[in-house]
Scaffold this active site. Structure first.
Site, PDB file in Angstrom:
ATOM      1  N   LEU A   1       8.083 -14.066  16.889  1.00 57.55           N
ATOM      2  CA  LEU A   1       7.924 -12.873  16.616  1.00 57.55           C
ATOM      3  C   LEU A   1       6.308 -12.654  16.478  1.00 57.55           C
ATOM      4  CD1 LEU A   1       8.821  -9.711  15.780  1.00 57.55           C
ATOM      5  CD2 LEU A   1       8.646 -10.571  13.426  1.00 57.55           C
TER       6      LEU A   1
ATOM      7  N   ARG B   1       2.462   4.897  -8.515  1.00 59.11           N
ATOM      8  CA  ARG B   1       2.595   4.899  -7.039  1.00 59.11           C
ATOM      9  C   ARG B   1       2.736   3.420  -6.411  1.00 59.11           C
ATOM     10  NH1 ARG B   1       1.682   8.795  -3.698  1.00 59.11           N
ATOM     11  NH2 ARG B   1       0.562   7.674  -2.252  1.00 59.11           N
TER      12      ARG B   1
ATOM     13  N   ASP C   1       6.416   4.976   5.549  1.00 64.59           N
ATOM     14  CA  ASP C   1       5.974   5.792   4.441  1.00 64.59           C
ATOM     15  C   ASP C   1       6.835   6.232   3.472  1.00 64.59           C
ATOM     16  OD1 ASP C   1       4.423   8.222   3.755  1.00 64.59           O
ATOM     17  OD2 ASP C   1       4.969   9.461   5.343  1.00 64.59           O
TER      18      ASP C   1
ATOM     19  N   ARG D   1      -7.927   7.462  -0.746  1.00 55.32           N
ATOM     20  CA  ARG D   1      -6.997   7.328  -1.914  1.00 55.32           C
ATOM     21  C   ARG D   1      -7.628   6.921  -3.275  1.00 55.32           C
ATOM     22  NH1 ARG D   1      -0.920   6.003  -0.063  1.00 55.32           N
ATOM     23  NH2 ARG D   1      -0.883   7.323   1.688  1.00 55.32           N
TER      24      ARG D   1
ATOM     25  N   HIS E   1       4.659   0.726  -3.620  1.00 54.08           N
ATOM     26  CA  HIS E   1       4.015   0.062  -2.513  1.00 54.08           C
ATOM     27  C   HIS E   1       4.388  -1.516  -2.868  1.00 54.08           C
ATOM     28  CE1 HIS E   1       1.626   3.134  -1.295  1.00 54.08           C
ATOM     29  NE2 HIS E   1       0.592   3.110  -2.362  1.00 54.08           N
TER      30      HIS E   1
HETATM   31  C1  FPP Z   1       3.027   4.766   2.652  1.00 51.69           C
HETATM   32  O1  FPP Z   1       3.372   5.231   1.297  1.00 51.69           O
HETATM   33  C2  FPP Z   1       2.516   3.520   2.494  1.00 51.69           C
HETATM   34  C3  FPP Z   1       1.280   2.966   2.629  1.00 51.69           C
HETATM   35  C4  FPP Z   1       0.168   3.926   2.776  1.00 51.69           C
HETATM   36  C5  FPP Z   1       0.873   1.577   2.503  1.00 51.69           C
HETATM   37  C6  FPP Z   1       1.724   0.596   3.065  1.00 51.69           C
HETATM   38  C7  FPP Z   1       1.535  -0.887   2.513  1.00 51.69           C
HETATM   39  C8  FPP Z   1       2.166  -1.828   1.857  1.00 51.69           C
HETATM   40  C9  FPP Z   1       3.557  -1.574   1.726  1.00 51.69           C
HETATM   41  C10 FPP Z   1       1.705  -2.889   1.232  1.00 51.69           C
HETATM   42  C11 FPP Z   1       0.701  -3.645   1.654  1.00 51.69           C
HETATM   43  C12 FPP Z   1       0.719  -4.149   3.046  1.00 51.69           C
HETATM   44  C13 FPP Z   1       1.060  -5.479   3.613  1.00 51.69           C
HETATM   45  C14 FPP Z   1       0.900  -5.731   4.950  1.00 51.69           C
HETATM   46  C15 FPP Z   1       1.458  -6.551   2.726  1.00 51.69           C
HETATM   47  P1  FPP Z   1       2.754   6.659   0.740  1.00 51.69           P
HETATM   48  O2  FPP Z   1       1.867   5.852  -0.461  1.00 51.69           O
HETATM   49  O3  FPP Z   1       2.082   7.287   1.897  1.00 51.69           O
HETATM   50  O4  FPP Z   1       3.872   7.420   0.211  1.00 51.69           O
HETATM   51  P2  FPP Z   1       3.975   8.766  -0.063  1.00 51.69           P
HETATM   52  O5  FPP Z   1       3.876   9.598   1.216  1.00 51.69           O
HETATM   53  O6  FPP Z   1       5.152   9.092  -0.434  1.00 51.69           O
HETATM   54  O7  FPP Z   1       2.806   9.171  -1.050  1.00 51.69           O
END
Ligand code: FPP
Length: 243
Positions: free
Chosen positions: A133, A35, A22, A73, A39
């Site tokens: 793993l 944003r 997160d 989203r 990611h």
């Molecule tokens: C949370 O941050 C993160 C996510 C919802 C997505 C996680 C995915 C990736 C890092 C990349 C894609 C996946 C792979 C396996 C390569 P948020 O957007 O909820 O952050 P915030 O709470 O600060 O808005």
């Protein structure tokens, strides 16, 4: 072992670590960046954490990459996440395979864009005989949906007379979930200061330890992972028993 930042007992590393990654959005926002940049940097953390888990001898790593709720989203962000998934697999598959990593998914991947499905199936197939793993990517995953389909499957077997109600036990429920090939998590980590499960592995975390850190996911790294494991090792897991 080199690069140990904490005095970790390598004989007692958690067998299964599950992570709610997160804070990518907030991390980017605090840098006046979009944003999606958060990611992108989050994928770098995934690379580091996968490698470090392999190195430390963690057997299962499960990453909450896209929840059933994440479809809400903006389309741009959803598309960016899907593209990152495809590019991660394209770039990393050879390296993951070389490191003996086995890739699995949990959740209903049939609803993802076709390019993601193709890349995932290829990755799963190519790494299926690996013994290192087990990296499970939770994609279009929601634990309630998973529990619901397990309950439906079991109810059907009762209806068809294949089993009786008395046959239903924890083991049967566990083996009806999409996590059937993964042991229950020992340690659940959530980054960025939130302290909730957000529909992640609700059945499976019955006896898991939880670790929360204020670090946003792009700032999480090998040292932060070791800190979480070190903290976990100081705990007294009784599984409802006395000791
Ligand atoms: C949370 O941050 C993160 C996510 C919802 C997505 C996680 C995915 C990736 C890092 C990349 C894609 C996946 C792979 C396996 C390569 P948020 O957007 O909820 O952050 P915030 O709470 O600060 O808005």
């Amino acid at each position: 072992m080199e690069n140990l930042y904490y005095d970790i007992d390598l004989g007692r590393v958690p067998k299964h670590i599950a992570i709610i990654m997160d804070g990518n959005g907030r991390w980017a926002k605090s840098r006046m960046m979009p944003r999606t940049y958060g990611h992108k940097m989050g994928v770098e953390t995934i690379r580091k954490v996968v490698k470090e888990c392999s190195r430390l001898g963690v057997k299962y790593l499960t990453l909450y990459a896209f929840s059933t709720e994440n479809w809400k989203r903006p389309a741009d962000e959803v598309n960016a996440l899907m593209s990152l998934l495809v590019s991660y697999l394209r770039k990393e598959l050879a390296e993951l395979h070389k490191n003996n990593v086995k890739i699995l998914t949990i959740g209903d991947i049939s609803k993802l864009p076709q390019a993601c499905i193709d890349e995932l199936n290829k990755s799963i197939d190519e790494t299926k005989d690996n013994t290192g793993l087990v990296l499970s990517l939770a994609l279009n995953y929601g634990s309630r949906a998973d529990i619901k389909s397990a309950v439906t499957r079991i109810a059907k077997m009762v209806e068809e007379g294949k089993i009786s109600i008395d046959d239903i036990d924890d083991e049967m429920i566990s083996s009806s979930m999409s996590t059937r090939n993964i042991v229950d998590p020992d340690l659940v980590i959530r980054t960025s200061g939130e302290q909730r499960l957000s529909n992640f592995l609700l059945w499976e975390v019955a006896y898991s330890e939880f670790y929360f850190t204020d670090k946003h996911w792009p700032d999480f790294d090998e040292e932060a992972l070791q800190e979480a494991i070190y903290n976990y090792q100081a705990r007294d897991r009784r599984f409802g028993n006395v000791k």
